[in-house]
Design a protein around this motif. Structure first.
Motif, PDB file in Angstrom:
ATOM      1  N   SER A 218       7.862   8.195   0.550  1.00  0.00           N
ATOM      2  CA  SER A 218       7.850   8.062   2.097  1.00  0.00           C
ATOM      3  C   SER A 218       7.542   6.564   2.441  1.00  0.00           C
ATOM      4  O   SER A 218       6.859   6.267   3.081  1.00  0.00           O
TER       5      SER A 218
ATOM      6  N   TRP B 262      -7.807   1.744   1.085  1.00  0.00           N
ATOM      7  CA  TRP B 262      -6.412   2.039   0.638  1.00  0.00           C
ATOM      8  C   TRP B 262      -6.002   0.447   0.578  1.00  0.00           C
ATOM      9  O   TRP B 262      -5.432   0.257  -0.477  1.00  0.00           O
TER      10      TRP B 262
ATOM     11  N   ILE C 101       9.070  12.688   4.949  1.00  0.00           N
ATOM     12  CA  ILE C 101       8.982  12.578   3.229  1.00  0.00           C
ATOM     13  C   ILE C 101      10.292  12.996   2.660  1.00  0.00           C
ATOM     14  O   ILE C 101      10.894  14.028   2.830  1.00  0.00           O
TER      15      ILE C 101
ATOM     16  N   SER D 259      -5.783  17.082   0.977  1.00  0.00           N
ATOM     17  CA  SER D 259      -6.033  17.785   2.375  1.00  0.00           C
ATOM     18  C   SER D 259      -5.709  19.331   2.043  1.00  0.00           C
ATOM     19  O   SER D 259      -6.056  19.982   3.141  1.00  0.00           O
TER      20      SER D 259
ATOM     21  N   TRP E 104       8.032  13.222  -3.682  1.00  0.00           N
ATOM     22  CA  TRP E 104       8.626  12.809  -2.745  1.00  0.00           C
ATOM     23  C   TRP E 104       8.430  11.370  -2.631  1.00  0.00           C
ATOM     24  O   TRP E 104       7.739  10.732  -2.880  1.00  0.00           O
TER      25      TRP E 104
ATOM     26  N   ASN F 157       1.329   9.595  -5.413  1.00  0.00           N
ATOM     27  CA  ASN F 157       1.495  10.952  -5.684  1.00  0.00           C
ATOM     28  C   ASN F 157       1.305  11.570  -7.242  1.00  0.00           C
ATOM     29  O   ASN F 157       1.394  12.588  -7.886  1.00  0.00           O
TER      30      ASN F 157
ATOM     31  N   ARG G 271      10.161   3.225   7.196  1.00  0.00           N
ATOM     32  CA  ARG G 271       9.449   3.156   8.400  1.00  0.00           C
ATOM     33  C   ARG G 271      10.504   2.553   9.699  1.00  0.00           C
ATOM     34  O   ARG G 271      11.502   2.289   9.365  1.00  0.00           O
TER      35      ARG G 271
ATOM     36  N   ARG H  51       0.656  -1.207   0.046  1.00  0.00           N
ATOM     37  CA  ARG H  51       0.037   0.070  -0.120  1.00  0.00           C
ATOM     38  C   ARG H  51       0.992   1.216  -0.039  1.00  0.00           C
ATOM     39  O   ARG H  51       1.738   1.379   0.565  1.00  0.00           O
ATOM     40  N   ARG H  52       0.474   2.152  -0.954  1.00  0.00           N
ATOM     41  CA  ARG H  52       1.312   3.419  -1.009  1.00  0.00           C
ATOM     42  C   ARG H  52       0.394   4.540  -1.352  1.00  0.00           C
ATOM     43  O   ARG H  52      -0.629   4.208  -2.154  1.00  0.00           O
ATOM     44  N   THR H  53       0.783   5.844  -0.879  1.00  0.00           N
ATOM     45  CA  THR H  53       0.133   6.972  -1.440  1.00  0.00           C
ATOM     46  C   THR H  53       0.535   7.242  -2.890  1.00  0.00           C
ATOM     47  O   THR H  53       1.625   6.898  -3.278  1.00  0.00           O
TER      48      THR H  53
ATOM     49  N   GLN I 294      -5.021   9.066  -2.873  1.00  0.00           N
ATOM     50  CA  GLN I 294      -4.154  10.182  -2.401  1.00  0.00           C
ATOM     51  C   GLN I 294      -5.194  10.927  -1.529  1.00  0.00           C
ATOM     52  O   GLN I 294      -6.231  11.320  -1.898  1.00  0.00           O
ATOM     53  N   PHE I 295      -4.608  11.533  -0.313  1.00  0.00           N
ATOM     54  CA  PHE I 295      -5.402  12.460   0.482  1.00  0.00           C
ATOM     55  C   PHE I 295      -5.601  13.848  -0.483  1.00  0.00           C
ATOM     56  O   PHE I 295      -4.534  14.245  -1.078  1.00  0.00           O
TER      57      PHE I 295
HETATM   58  C1  LIG Z   1      -4.356  12.476   8.103  1.00  0.00           C
HETATM   59  C2  LIG Z   1      -3.274  12.271   6.831  1.00  0.00           C
HETATM   60  C3  LIG Z   1      -3.166  13.502   6.012  1.00  0.00           C
HETATM   61  C4  LIG Z   1      -2.355  13.188   4.548  1.00  0.00           C
HETATM   62  N1  LIG Z   1      -2.417  14.101   4.034  1.00  0.00           N
HETATM   63  C5  LIG Z   1      -1.574  13.976   2.631  1.00  0.00           C
HETATM   64  C6  LIG Z   1      -1.820  14.919   1.607  1.00  0.00           C
HETATM   65  O1  LIG Z   1      -2.185  15.952   1.873  1.00  0.00           O
HETATM   66  N2  LIG Z   1      -1.199  14.563   0.621  1.00  0.00           N
HETATM   67  C7  LIG Z   1      -0.445  13.402   0.339  1.00  0.00           C
HETATM   68  O2  LIG Z   1       0.218  13.256  -0.890  1.00  0.00           O
HETATM   69  N3  LIG Z   1      -0.487  12.664   1.093  1.00  0.00           N
HETATM   70  C8  LIG Z   1      -1.081  12.735   2.550  1.00  0.00           C
HETATM   71  N4  LIG Z   1      -1.124  11.785   3.469  1.00  0.00           N
HETATM   72  C9  LIG Z   1      -0.211  10.503   2.988  1.00  0.00           C
HETATM   73  C10 LIG Z   1       0.840  10.479   3.830  1.00  0.00           C
HETATM   74  O3  LIG Z   1       1.816  11.437   3.025  1.00  0.00           O
HETATM   75  C11 LIG Z   1       1.667   9.214   3.570  1.00  0.00           C
HETATM   76  O4  LIG Z   1       0.817   8.203   4.204  1.00  0.00           O
HETATM   77  C12 LIG Z   1       2.978   9.136   4.362  1.00  0.00           C
HETATM   78  O5  LIG Z   1       3.716   9.718   3.824  1.00  0.00           O
HETATM   79  C13 LIG Z   1       3.502   7.421   3.989  1.00  0.00           C
HETATM   80  O6  LIG Z   1       3.380   7.153   2.818  1.00  0.00           O
HETATM   81  P1  LIG Z   1       2.677   5.865   2.245  1.00  0.00           P
HETATM   82  O7  LIG Z   1       1.167   6.344   2.286  1.00  0.00           O
HETATM   83  O8  LIG Z   1       2.885   5.982   0.715  1.00  0.00           O
HETATM   84  O9  LIG Z   1       3.139   4.611   3.162  1.00  0.00           O
HETATM   85  C14 LIG Z   1      -1.883  11.883   4.459  1.00  0.00           C
HETATM   86  C15 LIG Z   1      -1.745  10.864   5.649  1.00  0.00           C
HETATM   87  C16 LIG Z   1      -2.529  11.065   6.577  1.00  0.00           C
HETATM   88  C17 LIG Z   1      -2.853   9.998   7.553  1.00  0.00           C
END
Ligand SMILES: Cc1cc2nc3c(=O)[nH]c(=O)nc-3n(C[C@H](O)[C@H](O)[C@H](O)COP(=O)(O)O)c2cc1C
Length: 261
Positions: free
Chosen positions: A239, A179, A99, A193, A237, A14, A242, A10-12, A190-191
């Protein structure tokens, strides 16, 4: 895909998604898996709005892009998030959190650390960088085949009250189920936010989606199908690192090594 693989893969996302609508079968699967999340007394305090209407997606993309520009130009973005920025493999190896900003335009590379700071933010504003990144954000969101908004009932989501914390914990479980399901379906998530940080921008989306008074919209995501080599945003980026289990957990008492020696 087994559950451990899904959790680790699982990854965000981008990058942009493939230009392909999300199938109705996968939309139903996502909602079904989300609904399997635990909630206190099975209260299921969450409701979802699945946005596939291109016009709405474009409008929300514009709001997200404008929010990014505002947060960067007034410096809030750098002030709040600078502590999470890492600029080298060594830094990432050392901290194992944050990140790693490993993808930046050549011209910015020598000064990236300064640039991504509060003072640098002012210079960037002069160089119109917030506008570039705002455009990136707008295109990423507006180019998504689907957005997914999560709201909690105000009957449960009462700030500073136990049910409020319980329903937030449950929303977290919903988000993780979504996710993991996107991961298993070859999709990404992706969030979105930035609008969440500017109340008037967030309310524009709340009004657009007709979220009723007795619900609070708390999160919105972009979703779609992913492909490996999608073009990365101008500043991007990684991320996936861990902390180790020794750094994260203790045995029987805080401070005791988790490895039962
Ligand atoms: C509450 C919350 C808000 C987040 N907001 C953003 C965001 O605005 N943009 C983004 O790209 N990722 C966002 N993320 C994802 C984190 O950046 C991401 O989970 C973290 O860098 C780890 O990367 P991964 O999800 O690929 O494991 C958010 C995660 C959480 C839990």
């Amino acid at each position: 895909m087994d559950i451990f693989e899904a959790i680790q893969n699982r990854r965000t996302t981008n990058t942009a998604f493939i230009d392909k609508s999300v199938s109705e079968e996968h939309i139903e699967k996502l909602i079904k898996m989300a609904s399997c999340a635990p909630s206190h007394f099975n209260s299921q305090p969450w409701r979802f709005v699945v946005i596939t209407d291109k016009n709405y997606i474009h409008q929300i993309g514009k709001i997200a892009g404008d929010s990014m520009v505002q947060l960067m130009e007034d410096g809030r973005f750098w002030k709040q998030y600078n502590k999470y920025f890492r600029f080298s493999e060594d830094e990432i190896e050392k901290t194992k959190d944050g990140i790693f900003i490993d993808h930046v335009p050549m011209v910015l590379r020598p000064f990236i650390r300064t640039v991504m700071s509060e003072t640098g933010g002012k210079v960037l504003a002069k160089l119109k960088v917030p506008k570039i990144l705002g455009k990136d954000e707008e295109e990423l969101v507006a180019g998504s085949p689907m957005l997914f908004a999560i709201s909690l009932t105000k009957d449960e989501y009462k700030k500073d009250e136990l049910p409020g914390m319980y329903s937030l914990i449950s929303m977290g479980a919903v988000i993780q189920n979504l996710w993991l399901t996107t991961t298993a379906l070859g999709m990404g998530m992706q969030f979105i936010s930035t609008p969440c940080e500017i109340p008037e921008k967030w309310n524009e989306i709340v009004t657009m989606l007709n979220i009723p008074e007795d619900y609070e919209m708390l999160a919105i995501f972009r979703m779609g199908y992913v492909k490996e080599d999608m073009k990365r945003p101008s500043i991007d980026w990684k991320s996936s690192q861990r902390k180790s289990i020794e750094e994260l957990a203790y045995r029987n008492k805080w401070g005791n090594n988790i490895i039962n020696s």
